[in-house]
Design a protein around this motif. Structure first.
Motif, PDB file in Angstrom:
ATOM      1  N   VAL A 161      -8.386  -1.532  28.998  1.00 44.21           N
ATOM      2  CA  VAL A 161      -8.387  -0.140  28.536  1.00 44.21           C
ATOM      3  C   VAL A 161      -8.805  -0.070  27.069  1.00 44.21           C
ATOM      4  O   VAL A 161      -9.623   0.772  26.686  1.00 44.21           O
ATOM      5  N   LEU A 162      -8.255  -0.956  26.262  1.00 42.76           N
ATOM      6  CA  LEU A 162      -8.593  -0.978  24.839  1.00 42.76           C
ATOM      7  C   LEU A 162     -10.060  -1.343  24.631  1.00 42.76           C
ATOM      8  O   LEU A 162     -10.738  -0.762  23.774  1.00 42.76           O
ATOM      9  N   VAL A 163     -10.547  -2.286  25.409  1.00 41.46           N
ATOM     10  CA  VAL A 163     -11.963  -2.674  25.332  1.00 41.46           C
ATOM     11  C   VAL A 163     -12.848  -1.488  25.709  1.00 41.46           C
ATOM     12  O   VAL A 163     -13.840  -1.207  25.033  1.00 41.46           O
ATOM     13  N   GLU A 164     -12.482  -0.782  26.767  1.00 44.31           N
ATOM     14  CA  GLU A 164     -13.292   0.357  27.197  1.00 44.31           C
ATOM     15  C   GLU A 164     -13.356   1.432  26.115  1.00 44.31           C
ATOM     16  O   GLU A 164     -14.436   1.954  25.813  1.00 44.31           O
ATOM     17  N   HIS A 165     -12.233   1.749  25.511  1.00 47.81           N
ATOM     18  CA  HIS A 165     -12.217   2.765  24.465  1.00 47.81           C
ATOM     19  C   HIS A 165     -13.081   2.347  23.274  1.00 47.81           C
ATOM     20  O   HIS A 165     -13.874   3.147  22.763  1.00 47.81           O
ATOM     21  N   ALA A 166     -12.931   1.112  22.823  1.00 46.33           N
ATOM     22  CA  ALA A 166     -13.698   0.632  21.669  1.00 46.33           C
ATOM     23  C   ALA A 166     -15.187   0.582  21.992  1.00 46.33           C
ATOM     24  O   ALA A 166     -16.029   0.986  21.166  1.00 46.33           O
ATOM     25  N   ALA A 167     -15.540   0.089  23.174  1.00 44.64           N
ATOM     26  CA  ALA A 167     -16.949  -0.001  23.568  1.00 44.64           C
ATOM     27  C   ALA A 167     -17.558   1.388  23.707  1.00 44.64           C
ATOM     28  O   ALA A 167     -18.691   1.627  23.268  1.00 44.64           O
ATOM     29  N   ARG A 168     -16.824   2.319  24.305  1.00 44.50           N
ATOM     30  CA  ARG A 168     -17.329   3.685  24.464  1.00 44.50           C
ATOM     31  C   ARG A 168     -17.597   4.314  23.102  1.00 44.50           C
ATOM     32  O   ARG A 168     -18.616   4.966  22.905  1.00 44.50           O
ATOM     33  N   ASP A 169     -16.690   4.098  22.150  1.00 41.61           N
ATOM     34  CA  ASP A 169     -16.897   4.622  20.806  1.00 41.61           C
ATOM     35  C   ASP A 169     -18.162   4.051  20.172  1.00 41.61           C
ATOM     36  O   ASP A 169     -18.943   4.767  19.553  1.00 41.61           O
ATOM     37  N   ARG A 170     -18.370   2.745  20.328  1.00 39.13           N
ATOM     38  CA  ARG A 170     -19.576   2.115  19.764  1.00 39.13           C
ATOM     39  C   ARG A 170     -20.845   2.606  20.431  1.00 39.13           C
ATOM     40  O   ARG A 170     -21.856   2.859  19.779  1.00 39.13           O
ATOM     41  N   LEU A 171     -20.811   2.758  21.738  1.00 41.52           N
ATOM     42  CA  LEU A 171     -22.001   3.185  22.477  1.00 41.52           C
ATOM     43  C   LEU A 171     -22.364   4.636  22.205  1.00 41.52           C
ATOM     44  O   LEU A 171     -23.532   5.015  22.290  1.00 41.52           O
ATOM     45  N   ALA A 172     -21.387   5.435  21.873  1.00 45.70           N
ATOM     46  CA  ALA A 172     -21.622   6.865  21.640  1.00 45.70           C
ATOM     47  C   ALA A 172     -22.278   7.141  20.286  1.00 45.70           C
ATOM     48  O   ALA A 172     -22.794   8.231  20.062  1.00 45.70           O
ATOM     49  N   ARG A 173     -22.281   6.167  19.408  1.00 49.57           N
ATOM     50  CA  ARG A 173     -22.875   6.378  18.064  1.00 49.57           C
ATOM     51  C   ARG A 173     -24.372   6.456  18.109  1.00 49.57           C
ATOM     52  O   ARG A 173     -25.102   5.946  18.780  1.00 49.57           O
TER      53      ARG A 173
END
Length: 63
Positions: free
Chosen positions: A51-63
């Motif tokens: 879950v933590l990986v998904e949140h962090a990755a989603r934040d990075r990909l959205a930039r």
């Protein structure tokens, strides 16, 4: 959460992020997920790592 369950969950994370960000290559998304996972891979409590990986990755990909 066992290692195989965690890896399966991370595969699901890649699938969800690939669907959310179709303009990005799957390989790039896998790299980002792997990088984020490596940052959390030293912890003893594993239940929330995907879950933590998904949140962090989603934040990075959205930039």
């Amino acid at each position: 959460m066992g290692v195989s369950e965690e890896l399966r969950a991370l595969g699901d994370v890649v699938d969800r992020l690939a669907a959310k960000f179709p303009a990005l290559s799957r390989e790039y998304i896998e790299d980002v997920v792997q990088q984020e996972h490596s940052l959390l891979d030293t912890g003893r409590v594993r239940a929330f790592v995907p879950v933590l990986v998904e949140h962090a990755a989603r934040d990075r990909l959205a930039r």
